[in-house]
Design an enzyme around this catalytic site. Structure first.
Site, PDB file in Angstrom:
ATOM      1  N   CYS A  42       0.518  -1.257   0.260  1.00  0.00           N
ATOM      2  CA  CYS A  42      -0.204   0.043  -0.222  1.00  0.00           C
ATOM      3  C   CYS A  42       0.837   1.447  -0.339  1.00  0.00           C
ATOM      4  O   CYS A  42       1.494   1.175   0.719  1.00  0.00           O
ATOM      5  CB  CYS A  42      -1.277   0.390   1.278  1.00  0.00           C
ATOM      6  SG  CYS A  42      -1.582   1.730   1.163  1.00  0.00           S
ATOM      7  N   GLU A  86      -8.593  -1.140  -2.296  1.00  0.00           N
ATOM      8  CA  GLU A  86      -9.448   0.077  -2.064  1.00  0.00           C
ATOM      9  C   GLU A  86     -10.793   0.667  -1.784  1.00  0.00           C
ATOM     10  O   GLU A  86     -11.032   1.716  -0.915  1.00  0.00           O
ATOM     11  CB  GLU A  86      -8.908   1.173  -3.451  1.00  0.00           C
ATOM     12  CG  GLU A  86      -7.889   0.279  -4.996  1.00  0.00           C
ATOM     13  CD  GLU A  86      -6.900   0.869  -3.997  1.00  0.00           C
ATOM     14  OE1 GLU A  86      -6.676   2.782  -2.699  1.00  0.00           O
ATOM     15  OE2 GLU A  86      -5.945   0.491  -3.244  1.00  0.00           O
ATOM     16  N   HIS A 117     -10.401   1.077   1.988  1.00  0.00           N
ATOM     17  CA  HIS A 117      -9.530   2.283   2.607  1.00  0.00           C
ATOM     18  C   HIS A 117     -11.442   3.511   2.977  1.00  0.00           C
ATOM     19  O   HIS A 117     -10.559   4.294   3.931  1.00  0.00           O
ATOM     20  CB  HIS A 117      -9.223   3.009   0.872  1.00  0.00           C
ATOM     21  CG  HIS A 117      -7.323   2.616   1.761  1.00  0.00           C
ATOM     22  ND1 HIS A 117      -6.620   2.913   2.404  1.00  0.00           N
ATOM     23  CD2 HIS A 117      -6.822   1.969   0.340  1.00  0.00           C
ATOM     24  CE1 HIS A 117      -4.931   2.332   2.105  1.00  0.00           C
ATOM     25  NE2 HIS A 117      -4.957   1.955   0.307  1.00  0.00           N
TER      26      HIS A 117
HETATM   27 NI    NI Z   1      -4.039   1.695  -0.470  1.00  0.00          NI
END
Ligand code: NI
Length: 174
Positions: A89, A132, A135
């Site tokens: 990441c 994603e 997140h």
């Molecule tokens: Ni990430």
């Protein structure tokens, strides 16, 4: 736009829905796309650049290349089959680890014309969608690790960050 690195608290916050038709998010997606290539990531979610809105850009460098610019993405279906996914990441630089993901997922999102799109992903793309979209809920891939593995990861990460900042200090002095 600056990259937010762990343990920046913004990475643990939940994102708000974008209002359909709110064109103020378009330049943000544009800038995020540029940063995605500049930082050589496969995906970038808005909290990683300090924006708490449901925005994601993804390009897993498949042939033909596809850049997904996603507004309000959500997973609407996931396979029962799971896979081991070796992930990194941008917000946790220097380390990678293996987490378990669904092998295939279906994602619903709005494109930059605010039209609803549906995309099926499998393998690396599917893992990237899951990473994603996590997140946007304030979740990092290390949150999928066991407590023991997560702890080990974080002590390695802290050590790495410390070495990096010491190196930078020395370079500043020279
Ligand atoms: Ni990430």
């Amino acid at each position: 736009m600056e990259l937010k690195v762990y343990p920046d608290p913004i990475l643990a916050q939940k994102c708000a829905d974008v209002e359909i038709g709110d064109t103020s998010v378009l330049p943000i997606l544009e800038e995020m796309s540029k940063k995605l290539y500049e930082w050589e990531g496969a995906g970038l979610a808005a909290p990683q650049v300090g924006v708490l809105k449901k925005l994601v850009v993804i390009d897993v460098r498949e042939d033909p290349a596809t850049l997904y610019k996603m507004i309000n993405p959500k997973i609407v279906w996931k396979s029962e089959e799971l896979v081991d996914s070796k992930e990194g990441c941008l917000s946790l630089p220097g380390l990678r680890d293996t987490v378990v993901r669904h092998e295939r997922v279906r994602v619903e999102y709005y494109d930059t014309n605010f039209e609803k799109q549906i995309v099926d992903g499998e393998g690396f793309l599917a893992c990237c969608f899951q990473h994603e979209l996590d997140h946007l809920n304030g979740k990092l891939y290390i949150d999928h690790l066991s407590r023991l593995k997560r702890g080990r990861f974080l002590s390695k990460f802290k050590k790495l960050q410390k070495e990096k900042s010491e190196k930078e200090t020395t370079e500043d002095e020279e």
